[in-house]
Write a protein that holds these residues in place. Structure first.
Motif, PDB file in Angstrom:
ATOM      1  N   ILE A 132       7.369   4.583  34.005  1.00 41.10           N
ATOM      2  CA  ILE A 132       8.669   3.928  33.803  1.00 41.10           C
ATOM      3  C   ILE A 132       8.743   2.636  34.598  1.00 41.10           C
ATOM      4  O   ILE A 132       9.231   1.601  34.108  1.00 41.10           O
ATOM      5  N   ALA A 133       8.241   2.661  35.843  1.00 40.13           N
ATOM      6  CA  ALA A 133       8.268   1.455  36.669  1.00 40.13           C
ATOM      7  C   ALA A 133       7.458   0.335  36.029  1.00 40.13           C
ATOM      8  O   ALA A 133       7.900  -0.828  35.986  1.00 40.13           O
ATOM      9  N   MET A 134       6.277   0.654  35.500  1.00 43.76           N
ATOM     10  CA  MET A 134       5.450  -0.359  34.849  1.00 43.76           C
ATOM     11  C   MET A 134       6.118  -0.864  33.569  1.00 43.76           C
ATOM     12  O   MET A 134       6.062  -2.065  33.264  1.00 43.76           O
ATOM     13  N   SER A 135       6.776   0.038  32.834  1.00 44.57           N
ATOM     14  CA  SER A 135       7.464  -0.376  31.605  1.00 44.57           C
ATOM     15  C   SER A 135       8.627  -1.311  31.916  1.00 44.57           C
ATOM     16  O   SER A 135       8.857  -2.298  31.202  1.00 44.57           O
ATOM     17  N   LEU A 136       9.357  -1.026  32.982  1.00 44.45           N
ATOM     18  CA  LEU A 136      10.480  -1.878  33.367  1.00 44.45           C
ATOM     19  C   LEU A 136      10.003  -3.262  33.769  1.00 44.45           C
ATOM     20  O   LEU A 136      10.626  -4.278  33.432  1.00 44.45           O
ATOM     21  N   GLY A 142       8.636  -9.955  29.178  1.00 46.15           N
ATOM     22  CA  GLY A 142       8.828 -10.212  27.752  1.00 46.15           C
ATOM     23  C   GLY A 142       7.791  -9.558  26.880  1.00 46.15           C
ATOM     24  O   GLY A 142       7.565  -9.969  25.746  1.00 46.15           O
ATOM     25  N   ASP A 143       7.118  -8.478  27.407  1.00 47.52           N
ATOM     26  CA  ASP A 143       6.099  -7.806  26.621  1.00 47.52           C
ATOM     27  C   ASP A 143       6.676  -6.852  25.585  1.00 47.52           C
ATOM     28  O   ASP A 143       5.965  -6.344  24.745  1.00 47.52           O
ATOM     29  N   LEU A 144       7.964  -6.592  25.672  1.00 50.48           N
ATOM     30  CA  LEU A 144       8.599  -5.678  24.729  1.00 50.48           C
ATOM     31  C   LEU A 144       9.473  -6.452  23.753  1.00 50.48           C
ATOM     32  O   LEU A 144      10.676  -6.530  23.892  1.00 50.48           O
ATOM     33  N   SER A 145       8.828  -7.074  22.776  1.00 53.23           N
ATOM     34  CA  SER A 145       9.525  -7.829  21.739  1.00 53.23           C
ATOM     35  C   SER A 145      10.415  -8.896  22.372  1.00 53.23           C
ATOM     36  O   SER A 145       9.963  -9.688  23.179  1.00 53.23           O
ATOM     37  N   ASP A 146      11.714  -8.930  22.006  1.00 55.61           N
ATOM     38  CA  ASP A 146      12.611  -9.960  22.526  1.00 55.61           C
ATOM     39  C   ASP A 146      13.509  -9.408  23.618  1.00 55.61           C
ATOM     40  O   ASP A 146      14.621  -9.865  23.819  1.00 55.61           O
ATOM     41  N   VAL A 153      15.229  -6.692  33.858  1.00 58.31           N
ATOM     42  CA  VAL A 153      15.631  -5.351  34.256  1.00 58.31           C
ATOM     43  C   VAL A 153      15.364  -5.136  35.741  1.00 58.31           C
ATOM     44  O   VAL A 153      16.179  -4.573  36.460  1.00 58.31           O
ATOM     45  N   VAL A 154      14.198  -5.602  36.213  1.00 53.46           N
ATOM     46  CA  VAL A 154      13.792  -5.418  37.609  1.00 53.46           C
ATOM     47  C   VAL A 154      14.057  -6.713  38.373  1.00 53.46           C
ATOM     48  O   VAL A 154      13.628  -7.789  37.953  1.00 53.46           O
ATOM     49  N   THR A 155      14.753  -6.584  39.484  1.00 55.64           N
ATOM     50  CA  THR A 155      15.081  -7.775  40.280  1.00 55.64           C
ATOM     51  C   THR A 155      13.924  -8.228  41.163  1.00 55.64           C
ATOM     52  O   THR A 155      13.711  -9.423  41.353  1.00 55.64           O
ATOM     53  N   ALA A 295       5.167   0.063  18.778  1.00 53.84           N
ATOM     54  CA  ALA A 295       5.462  -1.216  18.138  1.00 53.84           C
ATOM     55  C   ALA A 295       6.244  -2.127  19.076  1.00 53.84           C
ATOM     56  O   ALA A 295       6.043  -3.349  19.084  1.00 53.84           O
ATOM     57  N   ASN A 296       7.138  -1.537  19.876  1.00 48.41           N
ATOM     58  CA  ASN A 296       7.869  -2.336  20.852  1.00 48.41           C
ATOM     59  C   ASN A 296       6.955  -2.925  21.918  1.00 48.41           C
ATOM     60  O   ASN A 296       7.244  -3.976  22.499  1.00 48.41           O
ATOM     61  N   PHE A 297       5.825  -2.247  22.183  1.00 49.02           N
ATOM     62  CA  PHE A 297       4.826  -2.766  23.125  1.00 49.02           C
ATOM     63  C   PHE A 297       3.813  -3.680  22.435  1.00 49.02           C
ATOM     64  O   PHE A 297       2.800  -4.051  23.043  1.00 49.02           O
ATOM     65  N   LYS A 298       4.075  -4.018  21.151  1.00 48.82           N
ATOM     66  CA  LYS A 298       3.227  -4.926  20.376  1.00 48.82           C
ATOM     67  C   LYS A 298       1.803  -4.407  20.217  1.00 48.82           C
ATOM     68  O   LYS A 298       0.831  -5.166  20.283  1.00 48.82           O
ATOM     69  N   VAL A 299       1.649  -3.093  20.021  1.00 47.55           N
ATOM     70  CA  VAL A 299       0.344  -2.516  19.741  1.00 47.55           C
ATOM     71  C   VAL A 299      -0.015  -2.845  18.295  1.00 47.55           C
ATOM     72  O   VAL A 299       0.790  -2.629  17.393  1.00 47.55           O
ATOM     73  N   PRO A 300      -1.219  -3.384  18.037  1.00 47.29           N
ATOM     74  CA  PRO A 300      -1.591  -3.791  16.669  1.00 47.29           C
ATOM     75  C   PRO A 300      -1.510  -2.633  15.678  1.00 47.29           C
ATOM     76  O   PRO A 300      -1.983  -1.531  15.942  1.00 47.29           O
ATOM     77  N   GLY A 301      -0.914  -2.896  14.527  1.00 49.02           N
ATOM     78  CA  GLY A 301      -0.827  -1.921  13.452  1.00 49.02           C
ATOM     79  C   GLY A 301       0.361  -0.980  13.533  1.00 49.02           C
ATOM     80  O   GLY A 301       0.708  -0.339  12.529  1.00 49.02           O
ATOM     81  N   MET A 302       0.996  -0.893  14.690  1.00 41.79           N
ATOM     82  CA  MET A 302       2.103   0.047  14.841  1.00 41.79           C
ATOM     83  C   MET A 302       3.373  -0.430  14.131  1.00 41.79           C
ATOM     84  O   MET A 302       4.204   0.387  13.749  1.00 41.79           O
TER      85      MET A 302
END
Length: 446
Positions: A132-136, A142-146, A153-155, A295-302
């Motif tokens: 979760i920390a890495m995802s935040l 900006g790795d999760l779409s827009d 999210v993280v200060t 797909a939100n993480f921009k994985v190809p084909g997802m």
């Protein structure tokens, strides 16, 4: 009047009154903790992220955590690490012989398995906390779409934030696990299930408000009545099937010990129609929502896979039904062992009429269980598809899936049964009522 008097009897039993009060207080503590944010994050931005990714796993986990993930609470992981650890231990007991021997040792072995479950919960919480920390932090980049468009999210990103998040989230899950065990031991109902129940029920007022806000000025009474009727019919169906059993008659052989004769009695072996509970739809939902998360993480084909598996479409519903049926049979086969049941019956000198002891008994139980599990899997699939039908046909923003409804109804039934058991042991009329049978029975004062 009989039902009202039965509910009024709850306050007349001191022990039951204390248990219910204890349960309510701990559930209130849990709900307060949902709004305690972990250090170094902006929960307003996170709520916007969860709203944008409503079709992914974030939405599913946020629902089961009672909104804790959207608030980036110390309880953001919820109780799901404990549930996952329990499922993993159940699966391991089937393939790992030392664990299987522990399970057969009775209460002492079960305590050891529960201890291993707690350790597994801590390990899973640390791993998921780090994820979760890495995802935040990825959301900041900006790795999760827009997502970056709504803010950071993280200060203060970095290893300090990651370690603090792991420690905070793991501590929150450990506290919830302790709360659940305390409710089970000193309260009323199953504590872990009640925590999930409280998280799901908490979203009902928001959902009702969202419906009226969306259809403001265009609310059709007939559609609203149809939605209410469908929901009530779904609840009634769940109650019927969750209590449904196939009872296999059992006869105990007569034997003489000294001057006494034992056995010669009849009983039954109850087989539940839905042995697997709510595990199959949870697994199926997670698998079908996983492509949306990738797909939100921009994985190809997802993105292409996500477009094919849109919630409510025929493809999504078809795969959903097939996965539910598969997991119902798989989980039942893993958790219920007909061979062990047949061996126990043989040791007790019990038998099924017209069925030989041993292998034939195990085969017969497996045959019956497979048939009723198929019917139970169809019931679970239909119940889980109902919310999609309501959303499409009546334009209702139905945020609770069939899994949530099954959990809510199942936990409510279990809690009511425990309350009724306390009342009956104290010579009070149960919640289901009993007419004149127990209407004027006095209670012995302690």
């Amino acid at each position: 009047m009989s039902a009202l008097s039965a509910f009024s009897n709850i306050g007349k039993v001191p022990e039951l009154r204390r248990r219910i009060l204890f349960t309510v207080v701990l559930l209130a503590v849990y709900r307060i903790g949902v709004f305690v944010t972990i250090p170094g994050v902006d929960r307003t931005v996170m709520q916007a992220v969860v709203h944008k990714q409503g079709g992914g796993l974030l939405s599913l986990f946020n629902m089961f955590s009672g909104g804790a993930l959207g608030n980036l609470s110390i309880f953001a992981l919820g109780i799901m690490p404990y549930v996952s650890a329990s499922i993993i231990l159940q699966l391991l007991t089937m393939v790992f012989k030392p664990l299987d021997e522990l399970r057969k040792e009775g209460e002492q072995g079960q305590r050891k398995i529960n201890q291993y479950t707690r350790y597994g919960t801590i390990v899973l919480s640390l791993i998921q906390g780090f994820g979760i920390a890495m995802s935040l932090e990825a959301m900041n980049n900006g790795d999760l779409s827009d997502v970056a468009a709504v803010g950071d999210v993280v200060t203060h990103a970095g290893w300090g934030f990651r370690l603090m998040s792991m420690l905070t989230l793991t501590t929150g899950t450990a506290f919830m696990m302790w709360v659940g065990e305390q409710i089970t031991e000193r309260g009323i109902g199953n504590g872990i299930s009640l925590l999930i129940f409280a998280g799901i029920v908490d979203g009902i007022p928001d959902g009702v408000g969202s419906y009226f806000a969306t259809n403001k000025g265009n609310i059709q009474p007939l559609n609203l009545a149809a939605v209410v009727a469908i929901v009530l019919a779904t609840v009634a169906t769940i109650v019927f099937f969750e209590r449904a059993q196939r009872r296999i008659p059992i006869y105990y052989a007569r034997r003489t010990v000294g001057r006494r004769i034992y056995g010669g009695q009849t009983a039954h072996l109850p087989l539940r129609v839905n042995t697997s509970g709510t595990i199959p739809p949870i697994f199926a939902s997670s698998l079908l929502m996983f492509p949306a998360t990738l797909a939100n993480f921009k994985v190809p084909g997802m993105a292409q896979v996500q477009s094919l598996l849109q919630r409510g479409d025929w493809a999504f519903n078809t795969f959903y039904v097939l996965l539910i049926i598969f997991f119902c049979h798989f989980y039942t086969a893993v958790t219920f062992q007909p061979v062990d049941v047949a061996d126990n019956l043989k040791k007790q000198q019990a038998f099924i009429p017209n069925i030989r002891q041993g292998k034939q008994t195990a085969d017969y139980i497996d045959y019956v269980l497979t048939r009723i599990t198929f019917g139970g899997s169809l019931y679970v699939a239909v119940v889980c598809i109902v919310p999609s039908i309501i959303s499409q046909q009546f334009h209702v923003p139905f945020r609770w899936g069939g899994t949530s409804i099954m959990i809510v109804v199942g936990v409510a039934l279990d809690t009511v049964n425990q309350i009724e058991a306390h009342l009956i042991t104290r010579n009070y009329e149960g919640l289901a009522g009993g007419g004149a049978r127990t209407s004027r029975i006095r209670v012995r004062k302690d």
